[in-house]
Design a protein around this motif. Structure first.
Motif, PDB file in Angstrom:
ATOM      1  N   GLN A   1       0.834  -1.190   0.000  1.00  0.00           N
ATOM      2  CA  GLN A   1       0.000   0.000   0.000  1.00  0.00           C
ATOM      3  C   GLN A   1       0.867   1.237   0.000  1.00  0.00           C
ATOM      4  O   GLN A   1       1.862   1.316   0.713  1.00  0.00           O
ATOM      5  CB  GLN A   1      -0.911   0.010   1.234  1.00  0.00           C
ATOM      6  N   LEU A   2       0.494   2.203  -0.810  1.00  0.00           N
ATOM      7  CA  LEU A   2       1.202   3.471  -0.866  1.00  0.00           C
ATOM      8  C   LEU A   2       0.443   4.539  -0.088  1.00  0.00           C
ATOM      9  O   LEU A   2      -0.764   4.700  -0.259  1.00  0.00           O
ATOM     10  CB  LEU A   2       1.384   3.939  -2.312  1.00  0.00           C
ATOM     11  N   ASN A   3       1.156   5.252   0.761  1.00  0.00           N
ATOM     12  CA  ASN A   3       0.598   6.381   1.485  1.00  0.00           C
ATOM     13  C   ASN A   3       1.232   7.666   0.963  1.00  0.00           C
ATOM     14  O   ASN A   3       2.336   7.650   0.414  1.00  0.00           O
ATOM     15  CB  ASN A   3       0.861   6.248   2.979  1.00  0.00           C
ATOM     16  N   GLN A   4       0.546   8.763   1.142  1.00  0.00           N
ATOM     17  CA  GLN A   4       1.059  10.064   0.713  1.00  0.00           C
ATOM     18  C   GLN A   4       1.442  10.917   1.918  1.00  0.00           C
ATOM     19  O   GLN A   4       0.670  11.064   2.857  1.00  0.00           O
ATOM     20  CB  GLN A   4       0.017  10.820  -0.116  1.00  0.00           C
ATOM     21  N   LYS A   5       2.644  11.445   1.882  1.00  0.00           N
ATOM     22  CA  LYS A   5       3.073  12.477   2.809  1.00  0.00           C
ATOM     23  C   LYS A   5       3.314  13.745   1.984  1.00  0.00           C
ATOM     24  O   LYS A   5       3.572  13.666   0.773  1.00  0.00           O
ATOM     25  CB  LYS A   5       4.354  12.068   3.542  1.00  0.00           C
ATOM     26  N   THR A   6       3.229  14.881   2.604  1.00  0.00           N
ATOM     27  CA  THR A   6       3.394  16.134   1.865  1.00  0.00           C
ATOM     28  C   THR A   6       4.459  17.012   2.508  1.00  0.00           C
ATOM     29  O   THR A   6       4.778  16.865   3.696  1.00  0.00           O
ATOM     30  CB  THR A   6       2.076  16.928   1.801  1.00  0.00           C
ATOM     31  N   TYR A   7       5.007  17.900   1.710  1.00  0.00           N
ATOM     32  CA  TYR A   7       5.910  18.932   2.207  1.00  0.00           C
ATOM     33  C   TYR A   7       5.459  20.277   1.650  1.00  0.00           C
ATOM     34  O   TYR A   7       4.801  20.343   0.610  1.00  0.00           O
ATOM     35  CB  TYR A   7       7.367  18.647   1.806  1.00  0.00           C
ATOM     36  N   ALA A   8       5.798  21.349   2.336  1.00  0.00           N
ATOM     37  CA  ALA A   8       5.495  22.707   1.870  1.00  0.00           C
ATOM     38  C   ALA A   8       6.558  23.646   2.432  1.00  0.00           C
ATOM     39  O   ALA A   8       6.648  23.823   3.660  1.00  0.00           O
ATOM     40  CB  ALA A   8       4.101  23.140   2.305  1.00  0.00           C
ATOM     41  N   CYS A   9       7.359  24.224   1.563  1.00  0.00           N
ATOM     42  CA  CYS A   9       8.455  25.088   1.988  1.00  0.00           C
ATOM     43  C   CYS A   9       7.945  26.491   2.313  1.00  0.00           C
ATOM     44  O   CYS A   9       7.262  27.116   1.497  1.00  0.00           O
ATOM     45  CB  CYS A   9       9.518  25.162   0.903  1.00  0.00           C
ATOM     46  N   THR A  10       8.299  26.975   3.482  1.00  0.00           N
ATOM     47  CA  THR A  10       7.956  28.330   3.898  1.00  0.00           C
ATOM     48  C   THR A  10       9.095  29.271   3.539  1.00  0.00           C
ATOM     49  O   THR A  10      10.266  28.962   3.769  1.00  0.00           O
ATOM     50  CB  THR A  10       7.710  28.384   5.417  1.00  0.00           C
ATOM     51  N   VAL A  11       8.753  30.422   2.971  1.00  0.00           N
ATOM     52  CA  VAL A  11       9.755  31.416   2.599  1.00  0.00           C
ATOM     53  C   VAL A  11       9.969  32.377   3.770  1.00  0.00           C
ATOM     54  O   VAL A  11       9.007  32.944   4.296  1.00  0.00           O
ATOM     55  CB  VAL A  11       9.333  32.199   1.343  1.00  0.00           C
ATOM     56  N   GLU A  12      11.222  32.538   4.178  1.00  0.00           N
ATOM     57  CA  GLU A  12      11.587  33.479   5.243  1.00  0.00           C
ATOM     58  C   GLU A  12      12.625  34.462   4.697  1.00  0.00           C
ATOM     59  O   GLU A  12      13.422  34.096   3.826  1.00  0.00           O
ATOM     60  CB  GLU A  12      12.181  32.739   6.442  1.00  0.00           C
ATOM     61  N   ALA A  13      12.624  35.676   5.198  1.00  0.00           N
ATOM     62  CA  ALA A  13      13.573  36.677   4.689  1.00  0.00           C
ATOM     63  C   ALA A  13      13.905  37.697   5.779  1.00  0.00           C
ATOM     64  O   ALA A  13      13.120  37.916   6.712  1.00  0.00           O
ATOM     65  CB  ALA A  13      13.003  37.387   3.464  1.00  0.00           C
ATOM     66  N   LEU A  14      15.067  38.308   5.630  1.00  0.00           N
ATOM     67  CA  LEU A  14      15.525  39.332   6.569  1.00  0.00           C
ATOM     68  C   LEU A  14      16.518  40.224   5.826  1.00  0.00           C
ATOM     69  O   LEU A  14      17.256  39.751   4.956  1.00  0.00           O
ATOM     70  CB  LEU A  14      16.208  38.679   7.773  1.00  0.00           C
ATOM     71  N   HIS A  15      16.532  41.532   6.141  1.00  0.00           N
ATOM     72  CA  HIS A  15      17.452  42.423   5.444  1.00  0.00           C
ATOM     73  C   HIS A  15      18.098  43.403   6.407  1.00  0.00           C
ATOM     74  O   HIS A  15      17.643  43.604   7.538  1.00  0.00           O
ATOM     75  CB  HIS A  15      16.737  43.189   4.327  1.00  0.00           C
ATOM     76  N   SER A  16      19.156  44.018   5.924  1.00  0.00           N
ATOM     77  CA  SER A  16      19.841  45.093   6.634  1.00  0.00           C
ATOM     78  C   SER A  16      20.147  46.198   5.627  1.00  0.00           C
ATOM     79  O   SER A  16      20.748  45.934   4.571  1.00  0.00           O
ATOM     80  CB  SER A  16      21.139  44.589   7.263  1.00  0.00           C
ATOM     81  N   ASP A  17      19.726  47.427   5.912  1.00  0.00           N
ATOM     82  CA  ASP A  17      19.950  48.563   5.018  1.00  0.00           C
ATOM     83  C   ASP A  17      21.199  49.334   5.432  1.00  0.00           C
ATOM     84  O   ASP A  17      21.442  49.554   6.627  1.00  0.00           O
ATOM     85  CB  ASP A  17      18.750  49.506   5.022  1.00  0.00           C
ATOM     86  N   ILE A  18      21.965  49.744   4.431  1.00  0.00           N
ATOM     87  CA  ILE A  18      23.184  50.514   4.674  1.00  0.00           C
ATOM     88  C   ILE A  18      23.037  51.869   3.995  1.00  0.00           C
ATOM     89  O   ILE A  18      23.172  51.983   2.763  1.00  0.00           O
ATOM     90  CB  ILE A  18      24.414  49.775   4.122  1.00  0.00           C
ATOM     91  N   PRO A  19      22.728  52.943   4.756  1.00  0.00           N
ATOM     92  CA  PRO A  19      22.559  54.280   4.158  1.00  0.00           C
ATOM     93  C   PRO A  19      23.872  54.796   3.568  1.00  0.00           C
ATOM     94  O   PRO A  19      24.961  54.506   4.069  1.00  0.00           O
ATOM     95  CB  PRO A  19      22.102  55.140   5.337  1.00  0.00           C
ATOM     96  N   ASP A  20      23.748  55.566   2.507  1.00  0.00           N
ATOM     97  CA  ASP A  20      24.929  56.127   1.861  1.00  0.00           C
ATOM     98  C   ASP A  20      25.749  56.991   2.828  1.00  0.00           C
ATOM     99  O   ASP A  20      26.989  56.985   2.795  1.00  0.00           O
ATOM    100  CB  ASP A  20      24.516  56.977   0.656  1.00  0.00           C
ATOM    101  N   GLN A  21      25.067  57.741   3.684  1.00  0.00           N
ATOM    102  CA  GLN A  21      25.786  58.618   4.603  1.00  0.00           C
ATOM    103  C   GLN A  21      26.625  57.814   5.594  1.00  0.00           C
ATOM    104  O   GLN A  21      27.742  58.216   5.938  1.00  0.00           O
ATOM    105  CB  GLN A  21      24.793  59.523   5.342  1.00  0.00           C
TER     106      GLN A  21
END
Length: 331
Positions: free
Chosen positions: A75-95
């Motif tokens: 018997q075959l069973n189904q499992k699932t996956y779902a990738c969550t997108v995560e993000a983070l940034h750092s800004d560097i002002p010209d001054q």
């Protein structure tokens, strides 16, 4: 006093060959070792699983002359996956960039910080997904106690007369009996290893390996061999738990006084058992095999450069029967 003083004519200058940055060693994380990484091209999908009961149940029967062989199904069973997108940034002002002097380098500092944030986050997610009660079914959740242990309890490993080898051996056999697969990996927090490596029964078993000039060193490999396991994984990652701006910095280990005993394959493969996998979405805008990418781009009209890290993954305990959980393993 002679005037001017040395302090009047001296201006402190920053050293250009040294600076301080509190960067954790990425090898202290176990997320991608406990759940091996499977690169995927699509964000979500299906994993096929052959049913355990059909594999453990034996259907062989004697065959009479000229009689057909006994038939068997699966018997075959189904499992699932779902990738969550995560993000983070750092800004560097010209001054700010225009005012930088060596050794300050905002691009380098931001890259280091964002990289650490990304892999630290994977460890935090692993804690939430894998180190908890009512998930693993290879054996009933175990709790450590200081006194005499009762049902589904063990004596905490920092207590006298505790027996870590006996505990793990019994749990390994219970998981083997339930699944036909013997676990090969013990994943734990650093505080557990600190006490396990100084446990009297462990030291007693290893004491004859030392000499007067070369005392016994309790290694992960030696203790894993005592447990009849392939490897022990130690999570030594720390995170701040106090809010930004708090007067006092409060820290804690991501994975605490707990462990998971499980089966981890040498590498992801077809028709191979595994307690869990990390599905990493490499198909997302050219992300790496780990499902992460770093990029730098211009922010206008903000007059700044943005350095951003992004990752897309799913740490998935696909086979709960191939693992077991223990909490409060040490006091």
């Amino acid at each position: 006093m002679s005037q001017p003083t040395p302090g009047d004519v001296f201006v402190s200058a920053p050293l250009t060959n040294v600076s301080l940055n509190y960067v954790q060693d990425q090898t202290t994380a176990i997320a991608d070792k406990m759940f091996p990484v499977v690169p995927v091209d699509i964000q979500a999908g299906i994993i096929w699983e052959w049913d355990l009961a059909y594999l453990l149940r034996n259907g062989m029967k004697p065959r009479a002359p000229n009689a057909p062989s006994e038939g068997i199904g699966n018997q075959l069973n189904q499992k699932t996956y779902a990738c969550t997108v995560e993000a983070l940034h750092s800004d560097i002002p010209d001054q700010r960039r225009a005012n930088e002097t060596s050794p300050i380098n905002s691009d380098r500092a931001a890259t280091i910080q964002l990289t650490q944030q990304a892999w630290q986050r994977r460890e935090i997610t692993l804690k939430a997904r894998a180190f908890k009660t009512s998930l693993w079914t290879g054996f009933t959740d175990i709790t450590g106690v200081a006194g005499a242990p009762g049902a589904n309890q063990i004596k905490q490993w920092d207590q006298s007369a505790s027996d870590p080898v006996g505990d793990v051996t019994a749990q390994s056999t219970a998981l083997k009996l339930k699944t036909g697969i013997r676990p090969n990996t013990l994943a734990m927090g650093q505080q557990v290893w600190d006490k396990l490596s100084t446990n009297a029964s462990i030291l007693d078993r290893l004491k004859f390996f030392g000499t007067p000039g070369s005392p016994t060193v309790v290694t992960l490999q030696a203790v894993a061999a005592l447990f009849k396991l392939q490897q022990i994984l130690i999570s030594d990652v720390v995170q701040a738990t106090s809010n930004e701006g708090a007067t006092t910095l409060t820290t804690g280990f991501v994975i605490g006084k707990e462990y998971v005993l499980l089966y981890v394959p040498d590498a992801p493969a077809i028709d191979t058992p595994s307690a869990g996998y990390t599905f990493a979405w490499r198909g997302y805008l050219g992300a790496s095999a780990l499902g992460s990418r770093m990029k730098k781009f211009r922010m206008e009209p903000n007059s700044a450069d943005r350095i951003e890290i992004e990752q897309a993954y799913d740490q998935n305990p696909l086979a709960p029967s191939l693992g077991g959980y223990a909490s409060s393993v040490v006091a």
